[in-house]
Every structure is written in C-alpha cells, then in structure tokens.
Enzyme design. Structure first.
Site, PDB file in Angstrom:
ATOM      1  N   MET A  48       0.835  -1.166   0.000  1.00  0.00           N
ATOM      2  CA  MET A  48       0.000   0.000   0.000  1.00  0.00           C
ATOM      3  C   MET A  48       0.885   1.235   0.000  1.00  0.00           C
ATOM      4  O   MET A  48       0.859   2.023   0.926  1.00  0.00           O
ATOM      5  CB  MET A  48      -0.891  -0.112   1.230  1.00  0.00           C
ATOM      6  CG  MET A  48      -1.565   1.090   1.672  1.00  0.00           C
ATOM      7  SD  MET A  48      -2.779   0.787   2.961  1.00  0.00           S
ATOM      8  CE  MET A  48      -3.371  -0.842   2.675  1.00  0.00           C
ATOM      9  N   PRO A  49       1.710   1.391  -1.029  1.00  0.00           N
ATOM     10  CA  PRO A  49       2.604   2.549  -1.069  1.00  0.00           C
ATOM     11  C   PRO A  49       1.845   3.853  -1.286  1.00  0.00           C
ATOM     12  O   PRO A  49       0.722   3.858  -1.766  1.00  0.00           O
ATOM     13  CB  PRO A  49       3.516   2.264  -2.259  1.00  0.00           C
ATOM     14  CG  PRO A  49       2.960   1.117  -2.971  1.00  0.00           C
ATOM     15  CD  PRO A  49       1.876   0.509  -2.144  1.00  0.00           C
ATOM     16  N   ILE A  50       2.515   4.911  -0.907  1.00  0.00           N
ATOM     17  CA  ILE A  50       2.069   6.242  -1.309  1.00  0.00           C
ATOM     18  C   ILE A  50       3.219   6.817  -2.121  1.00  0.00           C
ATOM     19  O   ILE A  50       4.386   6.654  -1.761  1.00  0.00           O
ATOM     20  CB  ILE A  50       1.684   7.130  -0.111  1.00  0.00           C
ATOM     21  CG1 ILE A  50       1.119   8.455  -0.619  1.00  0.00           C
ATOM     22  CG2 ILE A  50       2.838   7.340   0.837  1.00  0.00           C
ATOM     23  CD1 ILE A  50       0.409   9.265   0.447  1.00  0.00           C
TER      24      ILE A  50
END
Length: 136
Positions: A1-3
């Site tokens: 769940m990268p930003i």
C-alpha cells in the site's frame, strides 16, 4: 500500500502528468504485486526554477527531472526494487520522459507506520503486504 509523490515541472501537461502517474502505478503493480485498486499518488507540478538538480551527477545527463518518491512497507528483496526501477523508467519512457530524467527514491517503514482511514492500522491487521519477505 505505497504512497507515491511525483514532483515535476509545471510545463508538463495534465495528460502527461497522468500518464507518468499511471506508469509508476503500473510498475508498482507489475514489479511488487501492488493490487490494482491500491492507487495513492500525489502529483505536484513546480515552476522549473524550483526544481534544482545537478545536470550530470553520477554520469547521468538530466534536462527535465521527474522526482519519484515511493513510501512503502520495507522487507522486499533487492531484486524486486531493481525491477521496480527498470519498470518505472520503461513506463515513463513510453509516456515521453527521458530515462535520464527519472530520479527515484524508496523510503521504507513498517506495518504499524500506516493508517489508511478510521484511525486503524489496517496493515497490522492484515499482517503482510505483497512482495514482502516472510518474517523469521
């Protein structure tokens, strides 16, 4: 769940910015296995005078830099990271960005460093993320 943060010149069109973001997102999906509905990107256009960079650092000739910072849970093997870099550059080249203008940095943290809503640490509840090595 990268930003993912993408900082680039405001001279790039809205369509080009979207193509760049999509190229990064697609590379994350293909290289690391990020789900297709996991899409959290921030695109920030800047006046070209506000993007300071060495035009020939490390033997790379930059003209119109695109900074990409990916913040993600750590623990992925080096091979996945190197594949991610290659895929980002390949995808951005298709979007009209010169390979020498792509500057990427990964910032890693842990599962308990994320809350994606409601004040909960969803990744702690989930217990793992795609591409991460199993903990010993």
């Amino acid at each position: 769940m990268p930003i993912t943060r993408i900082d680039l010149s405001a001279t790039r069109s809205a369509a080009d910015r979207l193509a760049i973001a999509e190229g990064v997102r697609r590379a994350l999906q293909e290289a690391i296995g990020i789900p297709s509905d996991d899409r959290f990107l921030i695109i920030t256009p800047h006046d070209p005078a506000d993007l300071l960079f060495d035009r020939e650092y490390a033997g790379v000739r930059r003209e119109d830099i695109v900074y990409i910072q990916v913040i993600l849970v750590g623990g992925r093997p080096q091979e996945l990271k190197l594949d991610l870099y290659r895929r980002i550059v390949a995808n951005l080249t298709e979007a009209g960005v010169r390979p020498d203008d792509v500057y990427i940095v990964l910032t890693e943290n842990d599962l308990d460093d994320w809350s994606v809503g409601r004040g909960r640490a969803q990744l702690v509840d989930q217990g793992t993320v795609p591409g991460r090595r199993a903990e010993s």
